[in-house]
Write an enzyme that holds these catalytic residues in place. Structure first.
Site, PDB file in Angstrom:
ATOM      1  N   THR A 130       0.837  -1.201   0.000  1.00 39.88           N
ATOM      2  CA  THR A 130       0.000   0.000   0.000  1.00 39.88           C
ATOM      3  C   THR A 130       0.868   1.245   0.000  1.00 39.88           C
ATOM      4  O   THR A 130       1.867   1.292   0.716  1.00 39.88           O
ATOM      5  CB  THR A 130      -0.861   0.026   1.278  1.00 39.88           C
ATOM      6  OG1 THR A 130      -1.790  -1.030   1.175  1.00 39.88           O
ATOM      7  CG2 THR A 130      -1.586   1.336   1.460  1.00 39.88           C
TER       8      THR A 130
ATOM      9  N   ARG B 223     -14.473  -6.860   1.753  1.00 45.23           N
ATOM     10  CA  ARG B 223     -13.595  -6.450   2.854  1.00 45.23           C
ATOM     11  C   ARG B 223     -12.972  -5.069   2.569  1.00 45.23           C
ATOM     12  O   ARG B 223     -12.514  -4.796   1.469  1.00 45.23           O
ATOM     13  CB  ARG B 223     -12.500  -7.492   3.038  1.00 45.23           C
ATOM     14  CG  ARG B 223     -11.506  -7.177   4.166  1.00 45.23           C
ATOM     15  CD  ARG B 223     -10.276  -6.465   3.670  1.00 45.23           C
ATOM     16  NE  ARG B 223      -9.267  -6.295   4.717  1.00 45.23           N
ATOM     17  CZ  ARG B 223      -8.197  -5.510   4.597  1.00 45.23           C
ATOM     18  NH1 ARG B 223      -8.008  -4.829   3.486  1.00 45.23           N
ATOM     19  NH2 ARG B 223      -7.325  -5.403   5.569  1.00 45.23           N
ATOM     20  N   VAL B 224     -12.975  -4.220   3.575  1.00 48.71           N
ATOM     21  CA  VAL B 224     -12.344  -2.901   3.471  1.00 48.71           C
ATOM     22  C   VAL B 224     -11.346  -2.772   4.611  1.00 48.71           C
ATOM     23  O   VAL B 224     -11.654  -3.139   5.746  1.00 48.71           O
ATOM     24  CB  VAL B 224     -13.419  -1.787   3.550  1.00 48.71           C
ATOM     25  CG1 VAL B 224     -12.778  -0.420   3.689  1.00 48.71           C
ATOM     26  CG2 VAL B 224     -14.326  -1.828   2.328  1.00 48.71           C
TER      27      VAL B 224
HETATM   28  C1  SD4 Z   1      -5.139  -2.987   4.142  1.00 47.79           C
HETATM   29  N1  SD4 Z   1      -3.492  -1.498   5.056  1.00 47.79           N
HETATM   30  O1  SD4 Z   1      -5.986  -3.046   3.268  1.00 47.79           O
HETATM   31  C2  SD4 Z   1      -3.867  -2.216   3.864  1.00 47.79           C
HETATM   32  C3  SD4 Z   1      -2.833  -3.146   3.356  1.00 47.79           C
HETATM   33  C4  SD4 Z   1      -1.446  -2.615   3.376  1.00 47.79           C
HETATM   34  O2  SD4 Z   1       0.763  -2.837   3.036  1.00 47.79           O
HETATM   35  O3  SD4 Z   1      -1.194  -1.529   3.835  1.00 47.79           O
HETATM   36  N2  SD4 Z   1      -0.467  -3.329   2.952  1.00 47.79           N
HETATM   37  O4  SD4 Z   1      -5.243  -3.560   5.230  1.00 47.79           O
END
Ligand code: SD4
Length: 298
Positions: free
Chosen positions: A149, A177-178
């Site tokens: 991310t 899912r969020v």
């Molecule tokens: C999530 N925080 O959808 C995000 C995933 C993420 O590095 O940050 N991955 O949970």
């Protein structure tokens, strides 16, 4: 001027964000344009349409923006939109709302003239999904390979701050899912005169602890950005001891341009850019904090 961004791809995102600020753009312009670089990079497997799909084989994206006048925009579970971070900004700028999800967000994207297209999975996305579907126990956990991310903080030339985050979320997640990334206060937060914070990693634990808000609140009470990151990770281990097994990485910055970074596990990289340079760093991680966690005490 200063920008921070999560993971290795943060360098290219910072590069663009710095260019935007140098050309007179705002902190908000910078984080949106910076995140778009990662969204459009087909090599990224946790951001944009090239991200890993959900367990039904569909890629759904989450993104959000917030500026330091407490305006915010967010989209969650959108499909077929190449630049969800831009869509989140449009929600902020062109609607009376903060968050649009799913079909409604896609319809809004179309109304805004943004391309919404169904993109077939590429070979690698299909192969990884098939392999995952064949596992006996299918737990959609974040692991080291799919931490990608991008979350960004920018402080522009006129002293304004903004934050943004964009992700395809957990690989092979349950459809619908969020995570934390589009949740204002969880994945990202900024408060004028205080500072900004962003998160990456397992969204479920960040959602349950309001990570970004907690860090900004600590800065409001006088902690430095680094101390605010430490206070949050310490609290995370106390509130959710099993978080010691997952990865969460956090970044914070104040209006003096002081930066903080920390992660639960080793291997969390982030980029810091200024008018002079743009370099990749690896955060400290929290071995000592983990040893101190309730699970290890009894
Ligand atoms: C999530 N925080 O959808 C995000 C995933 C993420 O590095 O940050 N991955 O949970």
């Amino acid at each position: 001027m200063k920008v921070m961004a999560t993971w290795n791809h943060g360098v290219a995102a910072n590069e663009r964000a710095l260019q935007v600020i140098k050309q007179g753009g705002s902190a908000m312009d910078a984080v949106v344009e910076g995140c778009m670089v990662t969204e459009l990079d087909e090599r990224q497997r946790s951001v944009g349409l090239s991200g890993w799909p959900d367990s039904d084989g569909r890629v759904s994206l989450d993104a959000a923006v917030m500026s330091d006048d407490s305006r915010a925009g967010s989209v969650a579970c959108v499909r077929g939109v190449a630049n969800p971070v831009q869509l989140a900004r449009r929600v902020m700028d062109h609607t009376p709302h903060v968050m649009l999800v799913g079909e409604g967000a896609e319809r809004f994207a179309q109304q805004q003239g943004m391309l919404v297209r169904d993109r077939a999975l590429d070979h690698e996305q299909r192969a990884r999904l098939d392999a995952w579907l064949q596992q006996a126990i299918r737990t959609p956990l974040v692991n080291v390979e799919n931490h990608d991310t991008i979350s960004m903080i920018a402080l522009d030339a006129s002293g304004r701050m903004a934050v943004a985050s964009t992700t395809s979320g957990l690989a092979f997640k349950i459809p619908g899912r969020v995570g934390d990334s589009p949740i204002i206060g969880a994945g990202l937060f900024v408060e004028r005169g205080v500072g900004a914070a962003v998160c990456t990693g397992l969204g479920e634990v960040v959602q349950r602890t309001m990570g970004a808000y907690a860090m900004v609140e600590s800065m409001r009470q006088g902690l430095s950005p680094q101390a605010a990151c430490e206070a949050f990770i310490r609290r995370l281990h106390v509130q959710i001891p099993e978080s010691a097994e997952c990865q969460v990485g956090v970044l914070a910055m104040d209006y003096g341009g002081r930066a903080g970074a920390l992660s639960v596990q080793s291997g969390f990289t982030y980029a810091v850019g200024t008018a002079e340079d743009n370099t990749l760093h690896e955060s400290a991680f929290t071995q000592d904090i983990k040893q101190d966690s309730p699970r290890n005490r009894s």
